[in-house]
Design a protein around this motif. Structure first.
Motif, mmCIF file in Angstrom:
data_model
loop_
_atom_site.group_PDB
_atom_site.id
_atom_site.type_symbol
_atom_site.label_atom_id
_atom_site.label_comp_id
_atom_site.label_asym_id
_atom_site.label_seq_id
_atom_site.Cartn_x
_atom_site.Cartn_y
_atom_site.Cartn_z
ATOM 1 N N PHE A 148 -18.946 61.359 -26.720
ATOM 2 C CA PHE A 148 -20.001 61.871 -27.583
ATOM 3 C C PHE A 148 -19.814 63.382 -27.640
ATOM 4 C CE2 PHE A 148 -21.925 58.010 -25.841
ATOM 5 C CZ PHE A 148 -22.346 57.386 -27.000
ATOM 6 N N PRO A 149 -18.910 63.870 -28.492
ATOM 7 C CA PRO A 149 -18.598 65.297 -28.484
ATOM 8 C C PRO A 149 -19.814 66.197 -28.643
ATOM 9 C CG PRO A 149 -17.076 64.111 -29.904
ATOM 10 C CD PRO A 149 -18.145 63.140 -29.477
ATOM 11 N N ALA A 150 -20.800 65.749 -29.395
ATOM 12 C CA ALA A 150 -21.977 66.581 -29.592
ATOM 13 C C ALA A 150 -22.904 66.549 -28.384
ATOM 14 C CB ALA A 150 -22.743 66.116 -30.832
ATOM 15 N N GLY A 151 -22.754 65.526 -27.518
ATOM 16 C CA GLY A 151 -23.651 65.391 -26.362
ATOM 17 C C GLY A 151 -25.058 65.126 -26.853
ATOM 18 N N GLY A 152 -26.021 65.802 -26.265
ATOM 19 C CA GLY A 152 -27.402 65.715 -26.696
ATOM 20 C C GLY A 152 -27.978 64.320 -26.687
ATOM 21 N N ALA A 153 -28.746 64.011 -27.743
ATOM 22 C CA ALA A 153 -29.479 62.751 -27.819
ATOM 23 C C ALA A 153 -28.547 61.550 -27.810
ATOM 24 C CB ALA A 153 -30.345 62.724 -29.079
ATOM 25 N N ALA A 154 -27.359 61.674 -28.398
ATOM 26 C CA ALA A 154 -26.425 60.549 -28.419
ATOM 27 C C ALA A 154 -26.024 60.158 -27.006
ATOM 28 C CB ALA A 154 -25.196 60.897 -29.245
#
Length: 173
Positions: free
Chosen positions: A138-144
């Motif tokens: 999940f490159p964006a990280g965060g909620a995902a």
């Protein structure tokens, strides 16, 4: 595969002494022989499989399989240890008939609660540390990254129960 399956005990030493049975008498238990290196190594295979999948160019399913293996270990180990020591009379995982403490395939409410608590630890640590972003899953990280905590933890708890059910149905008594 995000759910890993392991075999019962995750320690190399034989079972430790149990508390006394109600009324002060010795608790009835079944002592297992020490685990073999093969049995201990088998516990890590689902997680190693996830690493192999990630290295083969599939970081998302690889991270989930790795994490599922860790969630299973995290659920199964405390379920076994707390359930055996503090869970009272275990019940057969399939028929719910009483079993001898320490016998394969027994479950207790304390063990199930310990499985739920233990199964969520690895997914929480993985999401909270940013490991999903570092792995490329999940490159964006965060909620995902946080969105997989509950499903993977549930898979770990379900796999730990599947291990108990297989123990109840297939392992020596």
């Amino acid at each position: 595969m995000a759910c890993g399956v392991t075999r019962g005990r995750d320690t190399v030493a034989p079972r430790s002494p149990r508390p006394a049975a109600p009324g002060g008498g010795p608790a009835e238990t079944v002592d297992d022989p020490p685990r073999t290196v093969r049995q201990v190594a088998a516990n890590g295979l689902p997680a190693l499989g996830g690493i192999a999948v990630a290295l083969a160019g599939h970081p998302h399913p690889g991270a989930l399989a790795f994490l599922g293996g860790l969630a299973t270990l995290g659920a199964d180990t405390p379920a076994t240890e707390f359930g055996t020591r503090y869970g009272g009379t275990p019940r057969h995982a399939l028929s719910l008939r009483p079993r001898v403490r320490g016998e394969s395939g027994g479950v207790t409410p304390v063990g199930r609660a310990a499985a739920a608590a233990g199964g969520v630890l690895a997914p929480l640590a993985f999401a909270g540390s940013g490991a999903f972003a570092m792995s490329g899953a999940f490159p964006a990280g965060g909620a995902a990254a946080w969105s997989v905590v509950v499903p993977v933890a549930l898979c770990g708890v379900a796999a730990a129960f599947l291990d108990s059910a297989l123990g109840a149905g297939l392992q020596r008594k």
